[in-house]
Design an enzyme around this catalytic site. Structure first.
Site, mmCIF file in Angstrom:
data_model
loop_
_atom_site.group_PDB
_atom_site.id
_atom_site.type_symbol
_atom_site.label_atom_id
_atom_site.label_comp_id
_atom_site.label_asym_id
_atom_site.label_seq_id
_atom_site.Cartn_x
_atom_site.Cartn_y
_atom_site.Cartn_z
ATOM 1 N N LEU A 188 -14.268 18.370 27.870
ATOM 2 C CA LEU A 188 -13.280 17.259 27.827
ATOM 3 C C LEU A 188 -14.171 15.756 27.861
ATOM 4 C CD1 LEU A 188 -11.030 15.979 26.494
ATOM 5 C CD2 LEU A 188 -9.586 16.118 28.404
ATOM 6 N N LYS A 220 -24.534 22.985 24.521
ATOM 7 C CA LYS A 220 -24.051 23.934 25.654
ATOM 8 C C LYS A 220 -25.020 24.883 25.535
ATOM 9 C CE LYS A 220 -19.519 25.852 27.125
ATOM 10 N NZ LYS A 220 -19.073 25.043 28.099
ATOM 11 N N GLY A 278 -13.340 25.040 34.470
ATOM 12 C CA GLY A 278 -12.006 24.745 34.032
ATOM 13 C C GLY A 278 -11.711 23.491 34.512
ATOM 14 N N GLU A 291 -23.940 20.157 28.484
ATOM 15 C CA GLU A 291 -22.901 20.501 29.188
ATOM 16 C C GLU A 291 -23.386 21.952 29.931
ATOM 17 O OE1 GLU A 291 -18.343 22.640 29.471
ATOM 18 O OE2 GLU A 291 -19.010 21.520 27.648
ATOM 19 N N GLY A 292 -23.311 21.966 31.261
ATOM 20 C CA GLY A 292 -23.580 23.025 32.053
ATOM 21 C C GLY A 292 -22.626 24.150 31.918
#
Length: 233
Positions: free
Chosen positions: A17, A37, A12, A114-115
């Site tokens: 983004l 992802k 979060g 993206e991890g």
């Protein structure tokens, strides 16, 4: 082709983004981008297939015909720690298989990955997000959520990334608490202490979008750093 693994100081903090903004910024520079992802927890069923909102956003941004499952090969339904959800579903996350899939993509075009959560989020046994990044052979960008406690989180994350042997190319500040009057001071403290350059700072957007985020990311410097890895002095 080069690529990039995006991780964060926590869940979060703005990884998606930043990643989506990077896709747009790279495309504006004429770079053919693939985005992945690999592990996503918190998915919903669409036509009988589990899909993740973040991965769907990547899918919509790509200028190529790519199956959703290529972008998000491991989709988990519950929004919780991936290794826990996988166990509940009777699965084991195949870290080697995911890393191999990433390497296949990065051999063809710039691949942004993206991890899940942060660097130490477990995936399977003692394998974690850091393990996946290392086996993918990609340099790392760290997204730091700017809020109380972020200095400690950022420095420890950077230390872990470097100690594991990964290339930490840089970091991006992501403002999370606009009412905090000390955001600038916290970013300045990190600028002095982080072992890699800051490559952007995202404000707390009222209506965030990939196109808007792209304006706040220093993609030219990022690509120069990636190129330097390919051609060390």
């Amino acid at each position: 082709m080069p690529g990039l693994f995006v991780t964060g100081t926590d869940t979060g903090v703005g990884k998606t983004l930043v990643s989506a903004g990077l896709i747009v910024a790279l495309q504006r520079q004429g770079v053919e981008v693939m985005a992945m992802k690999p592990v996503a927890a918190g998915c919903h069923y669409v036509a009988g297939q589990l899909r993740n909102e973040d991965a769907e956003q990547f899918h919509s941004l790509l200028n190529c015909q790519t199956d959703y499952s290529t972008i998000n090969p491991c989709a988990l339904e519950a929004a919780a720690a991936p290794h826990i959800v996988a166990a509940e579903q009777g699965q084991r996350i195949d870290v080697d298989g995911l890393a191999a899939a990433i390497r296949v993509q990065s051999e063809q075009r710039f691949t942004l990955v993206e991890g899940a959560g942060g660097w130490r989020v477990p995936l399977a046994g003692h394998e974690d997000v850091g393990t996946l990044a290392l086996r993918s052979n990609l340099p790392v960008l760290l997204v730091v959520g700017i809020r109380l406690g972020c200095i400690n989180h950022a420095l420890l994350s950077a230390e872990a990334i470097l100690n594991d042997g990964a290339n930490l190319l840089g970091w991006v500040a992501s403002d999370l608490e606009p009412e905090d009057t000390r955001l600038d001071a916290q970013v300045a403290a990190l600028d002095e202490r982080m072992p890699a350059p800051r490559l952007g700072r995202l404000p707390a957007f009222a209506q965030p979008s990939p196109s808007l985020a792209a304006e706040y990311l220093d993609v030219s410097s990022l690509m120069e750093l990636i190129e330097a890895l390919k051609n060390p002095i």
